[in-house]
Design a protein around this motif. Structure first.
Motif, PDB file in Angstrom:
ATOM      1  N   GLU A  45      21.223  24.170  51.085  1.00  0.00           N
ATOM      2  CA  GLU A  45      20.911  23.114  50.127  1.00  0.00           C
ATOM      3  C   GLU A  45      21.374  23.468  48.723  1.00  0.00           C
ATOM      4  N   VAL A  46      21.415  24.761  48.393  1.00  0.00           N
ATOM      5  CA  VAL A  46      21.904  25.187  47.082  1.00  0.00           C
ATOM      6  C   VAL A  46      23.429  25.085  47.026  1.00  0.00           C
ATOM      7  N   ARG A  47      24.089  25.426  48.116  1.00  0.00           N
ATOM      8  CA  ARG A  47      25.548  25.345  48.159  1.00  0.00           C
ATOM      9  C   ARG A  47      26.048  23.926  47.936  1.00  0.00           C
ATOM     10  N   ALA A  48      25.226  22.945  48.328  1.00  0.00           N
ATOM     11  CA  ALA A  48      25.630  21.551  48.174  1.00  0.00           C
ATOM     12  C   ALA A  48      25.516  21.054  46.742  1.00  0.00           C
ATOM     13  N   ASP A  49      24.906  21.849  45.863  1.00  0.00           N
ATOM     14  CA  ASP A  49      24.749  21.430  44.474  1.00  0.00           C
ATOM     15  C   ASP A  49      26.119  21.239  43.815  1.00  0.00           C
ATOM     16  N   ALA A  50      26.218  20.225  42.939  1.00  0.00           N
ATOM     17  CA  ALA A  50      27.502  19.898  42.309  1.00  0.00           C
ATOM     18  C   ALA A  50      28.031  21.068  41.486  1.00  0.00           C
ATOM     19  N   TRP A  51      27.131  21.779  40.789  1.00  0.00           N
ATOM     20  CA  TRP A  51      27.567  22.908  39.963  1.00  0.00           C
ATOM     21  C   TRP A  51      28.197  23.988  40.823  1.00  0.00           C
ATOM     22  N   VAL A  52      27.583  24.278  41.968  1.00  0.00           N
ATOM     23  CA  VAL A  52      28.127  25.307  42.858  1.00  0.00           C
ATOM     24  C   VAL A  52      29.475  24.877  43.406  1.00  0.00           C
ATOM     25  N   GLN A  53      29.630  23.600  43.728  1.00  0.00           N
ATOM     26  CA  GLN A  53      30.904  23.108  44.232  1.00  0.00           C
ATOM     27  C   GLN A  53      32.010  23.251  43.191  1.00  0.00           C
ATOM     28  N   HIS A  54      31.674  22.991  41.927  1.00  0.00           N
ATOM     29  CA  HIS A  54      32.665  23.194  40.861  1.00  0.00           C
ATOM     30  C   HIS A  54      33.042  24.671  40.744  1.00  0.00           C
ATOM     31  N   TYR A  55      32.065  25.535  40.949  1.00  0.00           N
ATOM     32  CA  TYR A  55      32.345  26.970  40.879  1.00  0.00           C
ATOM     33  C   TYR A  55      33.299  27.386  41.998  1.00  0.00           C
ATOM     34  N   TRP A  56      33.119  26.835  43.199  1.00  0.00           N
ATOM     35  CA  TRP A  56      34.034  27.169  44.292  1.00  0.00           C
ATOM     36  C   TRP A  56      35.470  26.794  43.922  1.00  0.00           C
ATOM     37  N   GLU A  57      35.633  25.675  43.232  1.00  0.00           N
ATOM     38  CA  GLU A  57      36.972  25.267  42.819  1.00  0.00           C
ATOM     39  C   GLU A  57      37.579  26.265  41.827  1.00  0.00           C
ATOM     40  N   LEU A  58      36.752  26.731  40.882  1.00  0.00           N
ATOM     41  CA  LEU A  58      37.255  27.697  39.900  1.00  0.00           C
ATOM     42  C   LEU A  58      37.538  29.055  40.531  1.00  0.00           C
ATOM     43  N   ARG A  59      36.819  29.391  41.594  1.00  0.00           N
ATOM     44  CA  ARG A  59      37.009  30.678  42.257  1.00  0.00           C
ATOM     45  C   ARG A  59      38.411  30.844  42.823  1.00  0.00           C
ATOM     46  N   GLY A  60      39.107  29.728  43.012  1.00  0.00           N
ATOM     47  CA  GLY A  60      40.430  29.809  43.611  1.00  0.00           C
ATOM     48  C   GLY A  60      41.423  30.638  42.816  1.00  0.00           C
ATOM     49  N   ILE A  61      41.139  30.890  41.546  1.00  0.00           N
ATOM     50  CA  ILE A  61      42.059  31.656  40.715  1.00  0.00           C
ATOM     51  C   ILE A  61      41.850  33.163  40.875  1.00  0.00           C
ATOM     52  N   THR A  62      40.750  33.608  41.497  1.00  0.00           N
ATOM     53  CA  THR A  62      40.405  35.025  41.511  1.00  0.00           C
ATOM     54  C   THR A  62      41.464  35.880  42.191  1.00  0.00           C
ATOM     55  N   ALA A  63      41.766  35.614  43.456  1.00  0.00           N
ATOM     56  CA  ALA A  63      42.756  36.422  44.179  1.00  0.00           C
ATOM     57  C   ALA A  63      44.148  36.283  43.578  1.00  0.00           C
ATOM     58  N   PRO A  64      44.629  35.067  43.241  1.00  0.00           N
ATOM     59  CA  PRO A  64      45.930  34.992  42.570  1.00  0.00           C
ATOM     60  C   PRO A  64      45.981  35.795  41.279  1.00  0.00           C
ATOM     61  N   LEU A  65      44.881  35.809  40.521  1.00  0.00           N
ATOM     62  CA  LEU A  65      44.872  36.564  39.271  1.00  0.00           C
ATOM     63  C   LEU A  65      45.011  38.058  39.530  1.00  0.00           C
ATOM     64  N   PHE A  66      44.368  38.570  40.591  1.00  0.00           N
ATOM     65  CA  PHE A  66      44.521  39.977  40.938  1.00  0.00           C
ATOM     66  C   PHE A  66      45.980  40.325  41.218  1.00  0.00           C
ATOM     67  N   LEU A  67      46.633  39.510  42.031  1.00  0.00           N
ATOM     68  CA  LEU A  67      48.029  39.780  42.365  1.00  0.00           C
ATOM     69  C   LEU A  67      48.930  39.618  41.148  1.00  0.00           C
ATOM     70  N   LEU A  68      48.658  38.614  40.339  1.00  0.00           N
ATOM     71  CA  LEU A  68      49.444  38.377  39.137  1.00  0.00           C
ATOM     72  C   LEU A  68      49.346  39.568  38.185  1.00  0.00           C
ATOM     73  N   VAL A  69      48.130  40.054  37.963  1.00  0.00           N
ATOM     74  CA  VAL A  69      47.923  41.192  37.070  1.00  0.00           C
ATOM     75  C   VAL A  69      48.534  42.454  37.657  1.00  0.00           C
ATOM     76  N   ALA A  70      48.470  42.615  38.988  1.00  0.00           N
ATOM     77  CA  ALA A  70      49.071  43.795  39.616  1.00  0.00           C
ATOM     78  C   ALA A  70      50.571  43.845  39.357  1.00  0.00           C
ATOM     79  N   GLY A  71      51.245  42.706  39.510  1.00  0.00           N
ATOM     80  CA  GLY A  71      52.674  42.674  39.222  1.00  0.00           C
ATOM     81  C   GLY A  71      52.968  42.892  37.750  1.00  0.00           C
ATOM     82  N   PHE A  72      52.162  42.288  36.890  1.00  0.00           N
ATOM     83  CA  PHE A  72      52.317  42.459  35.448  1.00  0.00           C
ATOM     84  C   PHE A  72      52.158  43.931  35.074  1.00  0.00           C
TER      85      PHE A  72
END
Length: 370
Positions: A45-72
């Motif tokens: 029921e907490v996962r269905a909250d709108a705020w949590v759903q927005h957070y899942w969308e923002l989380r998508g940058i985490t792994a790409p950022l790791f790889l991007l910084v590693a190459g940098f």
């Protein structure tokens, strides 16, 4: 903003530690640990909250950022010496092999599971799941070789650009081309259900390496920061004008996430350095935090983790508390190990003074990378 004459990315000084990159890593590792913890522990029921759903969308940058910084970081560690790429190749290769070893070790299911499944395709798919560490490790090994073989500023720029753009564009074709290969190789190259296959995930690594290579043309400090922001914004505008494609082989998605990552790196370079220094210690121990938190959250070798013991039952605040406690605990272990080893580099200051940009072209002719 960063004062003129100071820089978080002084790319002409050979160093494996740059405060801006460490700050970006620290931000990514906090998002990663909190994301995994919330994913494992939050009640439905907490996962269905709108705020949590927005957070899942923002989380998508985490792994790409790791790889991007590693190459940098690979390029940022070189300075401008022509010999630095060759001299550091052995160290980079050992680092890549360590990442591969740790990445595969994290997926060991335990002897009971191995005996139950037998050495068949199902067990091999579990053991050889290609995760973020393996993707960074192989990309690092390939990038190190490219930077040794490609000599000269523009030759290296072309080589890195071909990899940064070509890998995402070739991903759909590659996934089809390897359908008959052994599952271990298909996990690495790309197949349905693969976590972080090289196609297209290595594209993030080489996009970061290319950006660092080209940023040497600019004066350290706010010019580099503004260039990263402009490049990131340009990529986002471009992707917004094109049809969206969220498939796992999408070159559009790689461009979108690279744009977001450049905005993060540009912001880190422009904000006051005190903010980066708060996150930099976590960034310097990001590998520790990655390796330590996964078994605690998801379990390892048949031993259940928090996901099997507590989840998914917690509210938002308790789950956040567990995540922050996990970050603190993993960092404490990393810090203790560094103290036992007597490694002063763990706390060494990494604030750089930017020197004048050479105007005779010597800095542009010299090789720089890895």
């Amino acid at each position: 903003m960063t004062r003129p004459g100071t820089s978080l990315f002084d790319l002409r000084k050979p160093s494996s530690r740059h405060p801006g990159l460490d700050g970006a890593r620290g931000l990514a590792v906090v998002a990663m640990v909190l994301g995994h913890t919330l994913d494992a522990l939050l009640a439905p029921e907490v996962r269905a909250d709108a705020w949590v759903q927005h957070y899942w969308e923002l989380r998508g940058i985490t792994a790409p950022l790791f790889l991007l910084v590693a190459g940098f970081a690979v390029v940022a560690a070189l300075g401008t010496s022509q010999q630095s790429a060759g001299q550091s190749f052995g160290r980079r290769a050992r680092r890549a092999l360590l990442l591969l070893f740790l990445g595969y070790l994290m997926h060991w299911p335990g002897w009971d599971t191995a005996h139950a499944l037998g050495w068949g395709k199902e067990l091999r798919s579990l053991v050889f799941a290609f995760d973020a560490l393996q993707s960074i490790g192989v990309s690092l090994l390939v990038g190190a070789a490219v930077l040794v073989l490609a000599r000269g500023t523009w030759t290296r720029a072309v080589a890195l650009a071909v990899l940064a753009v070509g890998i995402p564009l070739a991903s759909t074709w590659m996934w089809s081309a390897v359908t008959g290969w052994p599952v271990e190789l298909r996990q690495a190259m790309g197949m349905p259900g693969a976590r972080f296959p090289l196609f297209p995930w290595a594209g993030f690594f080489f996009a970061g390496a290319l950006a660092a290579h080209l940023l040497r043309l600019l004066r350290p400090g706010w010019p580099q920061g503004m260039a990263l922001v402009a490049l990131g914004a340009g990529l986002l505008v471009l992707t917004w004008r094109l049809p969206s494609d969220w498939s796992p082989t999408s070159a559009w998605l790689v461009a979108f996430r690279v744009g977001e990552g450049f905005l993060v790196l540009g912001a880190v370079n422009l904000v006051p350095q005190v903010l980066s220094r708060l996150l930099a210690p976590l960034g310097r121990s990001s590998l520790w935090l990655y390796v330590l938190h996964l078994p605690v959250v998801y379990g390892w070798a048949g031993t259940p983790g928090l996901a099997g013991r507590l989840g998914p039952t917690l509210g938002l605040l308790p789950a956040l508390g567990v995540g922050l406690g996990l970050i603190a605990g993993c960092y404490a272990i990393a810090r203790l190990w560094q103290l036992v080893r007597g490694d002063r580099r763990f706390t060494a200051s990494t604030t750089w003074r930017a020197g004048p940009v050479p105007i005779n072209g010597a800095g542009l002719r010299s090789s720089q990378r890895i």
